[in-house]
Design an enzyme around this catalytic site. Structure first.
Site, PDB file in Angstrom:
ATOM      1  N   ASP A 219     -19.479 -33.231   2.880  1.00 26.34           N
ATOM      2  CA  ASP A 219     -19.449 -32.910   1.548  1.00 26.34           C
ATOM      3  C   ASP A 219     -18.760 -34.589   1.149  1.00 26.34           C
ATOM      4  O   ASP A 219     -18.364 -35.174   2.668  1.00 26.34           O
ATOM      5  CB  ASP A 219     -17.773 -32.068   2.036  1.00 26.34           C
ATOM      6  CG  ASP A 219     -18.330 -31.323   1.361  1.00 26.34           C
ATOM      7  OD1 ASP A 219     -18.594 -30.709   0.902  1.00 26.34           O
ATOM      8  OD2 ASP A 219     -17.256 -30.042   1.800  1.00 26.34           O
ATOM      9  N   GLU A 304     -18.816 -19.896  -0.073  1.00 32.28           N
ATOM     10  CA  GLU A 304     -19.828 -18.923   0.538  1.00 32.28           C
ATOM     11  C   GLU A 304     -18.840 -17.695   0.935  1.00 32.28           C
ATOM     12  O   GLU A 304     -17.447 -17.954   1.018  1.00 32.28           O
ATOM     13  CB  GLU A 304     -20.025 -19.181   2.253  1.00 32.28           C
ATOM     14  CG  GLU A 304     -20.528 -20.662   2.230  1.00 32.28           C
ATOM     15  CD  GLU A 304     -20.645 -21.278   3.741  1.00 32.28           C
ATOM     16  OE1 GLU A 304     -22.093 -22.286   3.859  1.00 32.28           O
ATOM     17  OE2 GLU A 304     -20.001 -21.141   3.996  1.00 32.28           O
ATOM     18  N   THR A 459     -27.737 -19.552   5.340  1.00 36.50           N
ATOM     19  CA  THR A 459     -28.517 -20.348   5.978  1.00 36.50           C
ATOM     20  C   THR A 459     -28.855 -20.024   7.548  1.00 36.50           C
ATOM     21  O   THR A 459     -29.126 -19.518   7.532  1.00 36.50           O
ATOM     22  CB  THR A 459     -26.598 -21.006   5.870  1.00 36.50           C
ATOM     23  OG1 THR A 459     -26.089 -20.630   6.576  1.00 36.50           O
ATOM     24  CG2 THR A 459     -25.867 -21.237   3.939  1.00 36.50           C
ATOM     25  N   GLU A 500     -31.220 -21.213   2.825  1.00 33.44           N
ATOM     26  CA  GLU A 500     -31.390 -22.343   2.106  1.00 33.44           C
ATOM     27  C   GLU A 500     -31.356 -23.016   3.575  1.00 33.44           C
ATOM     28  O   GLU A 500     -30.586 -22.490   4.852  1.00 33.44           O
ATOM     29  CB  GLU A 500     -30.212 -23.090   1.139  1.00 33.44           C
ATOM     30  CG  GLU A 500     -29.144 -22.763   1.799  1.00 33.44           C
ATOM     31  CD  GLU A 500     -27.826 -23.139   0.762  1.00 33.44           C
ATOM     32  OE1 GLU A 500     -26.593 -23.674   1.080  1.00 33.44           O
ATOM     33  OE2 GLU A 500     -27.979 -22.741  -0.588  1.00 33.44           O
ATOM     34  N   LEU A 503     -28.687 -28.164   7.480  1.00 37.14           N
ATOM     35  CA  LEU A 503     -28.316 -29.797   7.179  1.00 37.14           C
ATOM     36  C   LEU A 503     -29.513 -30.386   7.095  1.00 37.14           C
ATOM     37  O   LEU A 503     -30.293 -29.874   6.898  1.00 37.14           O
ATOM     38  CB  LEU A 503     -27.991 -29.771   8.967  1.00 37.14           C
ATOM     39  CG  LEU A 503     -27.029 -28.788   9.664  1.00 37.14           C
ATOM     40  CD1 LEU A 503     -26.889 -29.684  11.068  1.00 37.14           C
ATOM     41  CD2 LEU A 503     -25.720 -29.407   9.191  1.00 37.14           C
TER      42      LEU A 503
END
Length: 563
Positions: A219, A304, A459, A500, A503
């Site tokens: 973020d 999530e 992820t 996805e 990192l």
């Protein structure tokens, strides 16, 4: 990765053994073995390694590559020959040779005298075409609801289009759209953005982001929940998730208010539904012309489906286990009711021995091997805790299907891979995934998604267990094992699976790991991901060499021939 001890006298050896594990049951371990001149210490932990291999479903496909670190070894030898007396140099050389051959022969014996070379890069030509989307920057829409740097964005989208990217993903922030007054929505910034994307001939995945941005990994901007929600939280802080010390987390609303009319006369799920319905009505043109292809519904922290169990704002650091987030009054009332229905009112409390955000499992009475997580109380609590998570996802996705009838929807589940190699899977338990070593915690989530005809977005497909073992061996992480478990849980539930990267990823090795997960080589049913979303569009991706490597990855993901 494993303790090594081999009794040698006066030896100095530098060697590298590589072993790792991927979804095809292959192993590759990389461990630097440095033995200084000493009388004691070392022997391969064969028993431990053998138990690990025998526990895998494809134990026959073991590969170990032993590589002598010749450059380092030769340099060390040369240094010693210059400084050691002649006799000692001779003894040391003999010891080094014996030690190297001892390790090499021991490993060769263990794998049945089958030491093979690393496989060449896989050719994905003619494989299934998997669409790829690129996440736009978190601050693509400014706090005053404008598109940030539209001309620069247009150039970036043109570059993505030239690389044959299918589309982009963008967060639709609740705090920006309904930020000031309940049920007054400002979609102007997103309408402008969507026109830019459509003009670039790209598709859109849109995230209904009911969480704050800021305070978590990756973020780089701060977007809070709507101000009117924060004002309610000042009067009634129990609308937010709360840890065992009473610390509130304003990242998202607690699931305890899903059916409580505490938001100016509305429940949380009603607020989410009104927001989604308004989006569908005000931006209908982009649905009708096919620009918007999928809606991902935010279901918790970071969008999530999970509890906010490891917030950096509250001091968490990797690989801490995190903390349970059920101490607001609404969830505690739910727990009390469940305990009474079970006939054990004394269980109406959270664990008292589960440690703190940065504890290790073995240091807690709850998560350690043989700990209370597997007691009667522990199983009751974890069942309730995970059930709340699944019921929340079920309620919100059911309303999402009403709001977006006929449009594909998806939910994202985080890849909590640290402590996966332990019995309790402590970090997953704290996040709401009841997935200890003796239980499949993702099957229930997959079945809930199947019930709501939602895709499973997961992820961390780019992460390698080997790298985690090297960088943070104490974390007992296994992202590859986790990904394989989750993919199979979703495919067993017959639902689409997307993914996805967790990192930033710019290197070929990382892209190859994504491709292997996206298109498993030996899956008997030919199953593969339905889409992949790349994290994220930024200046580093647009650097010449990085972008060229990315474009190569896109073509291989599409099943095209590319050198």
């Amino acid at each position: 990765m494993m303790a090594v001890a081999m009794l040698q006298q006066s030896m100095s050896i530098a060697a590298t053994a590589k072993l790792g594990f991927n979804i095809r049951g292959e192993f590759r371990v990389q461990q630097q073995l440095n033995f200084n001149r000493s009388r004691a210490v070392v022997s391969w932990g064969y028993a431990r390694l053998q138990r690990f291999v025998e526990s895998t479903p494809q134990k026959q496909q073991l590969r170990i590559l032993l590589i002598a670190d010749e450059g380092q070894q030769q340099q060390q030898q040369a240094t010693r020959r210059q400084t050691q007396p002649k006799k000692l140099r001779a003894e040391s050389s003999i010891a080094e040779d014996v030690g190297s051959r001892s390790i090499d022969s021991g490993l060769a014996h263990f794998v049945g005298e089958n030491v093979r070379q690393v496989e060449p890069e896989r050719d994905f030509t003619g494989t299934a075409r998997i669409p790829i989307y690129v996440m736009l920057p978190l601050d693509t829409i400014t706090p005053d609801n404008k598109v940030a740097n539209p001309e620069e964005l247009k150039r970036d989208l043109e570059a993505l289009r030239s690389a044959e990217v299918d589309g982009v993903m963008v967060d639709c922030w609740w705090g920006l759209v309904e930020g000031k007054v309940p049920q007054q929505y400002d979609w102007s910034g997103y309408s402008h953005l969507f026109k830019i994307v459509r003009d670039a001939q790209l598709k859109l995945q849109v995230v209904m982001s009911f969480h704050q941005c800021g305070g978590n990994v990756g973020d780089d901007v701060n977007i809070s929940l709507p101000q009117w929600v924060l004002d309610i939280g000042k009067e009634n802080p129990d609308v937010f998730f709360t840890d065992q010390n009473g610390v509130r987390n304003p990242e998202c609303l607690t699931w305890g208010v899903d059916k409580r009319r505490v938001l100016r006369g509305r429940t949380a799920v009603e607020v989410y539904y009104d927001y989604m319905r308004s989006f569908r009505q005000n931006l209908s043109d982009f649905f009708d012309d096919g620009t918007i292809t999928e809606i991902e519904v935010g279901l918790g922290a970071c969008g999530e489906l999970r509890y906010p169990s490891y917030p950096e704002n509250n001091g968490w650091k990797y690989p801490g286990i995190g903390e349970f987030q059920c101490y607001d009054k609404y969830l505690m009332e739910s727990l009390k009711k469940a305990a009474e229905e079970r006939g054990h009112p004394e269980w109406a409390t959270g664990p008292s021995n589960a440690g703190g955000y940065n504890s290790m499992p073995q240091d807690t009475g709850f998560f350690r091997d043989g700990g209370d997580y597997d007691s009667y109380y522990g199983r009751f609590f974890l069942n309730w805790y995970s059930k709340v998570l699944i019921e929340h996802g079920d309620q919100v996705l059911r309303l999402a299907n009403l709001a977006f009838e006929g449009v594909k929807i998806a939910a994202k589940v985080s890849g909590i891979h640290w402590w996966y190699k332990t019995a309790s899977h402590a970090a997953e338990l704290a996040a709401g995934f009841y997935n200890p070593a003796n239980r499949d915690g993702y099957a229930a989530i997959a079945n809930m998604l199947a019930k709501n005809e939602a895709a499973f977005n997961f992820t961390c497909v780019e992460l390698r267990t080997l790298d985690q073992a090297e960088g943070n061996p104490e974390a007992m992480a296994d992202p590859e094992g986790l990904v394989w478990q989750v993919l199979n849980a979703a495919w067993d539930a017959a639902i689409p699976v997307a993914s996805e990267n967790a990192l930033p990823c710019f290197d070929r090795e990382g892209y190859n790991k994504i491709l292997e997960n996206a298109k498993p080589r030996k899956d008997p049913d030919g199953r593969h991901l339905v889409a992949f979303t790349y994290l994220r569009l930024n200046d580093q991706l647009m650097e010449k060499e990085n972008f060229q490597e990315f474009a190569r990855f896109v073509k291989r993901l599409h099943g095209k021939c590319f050198p």
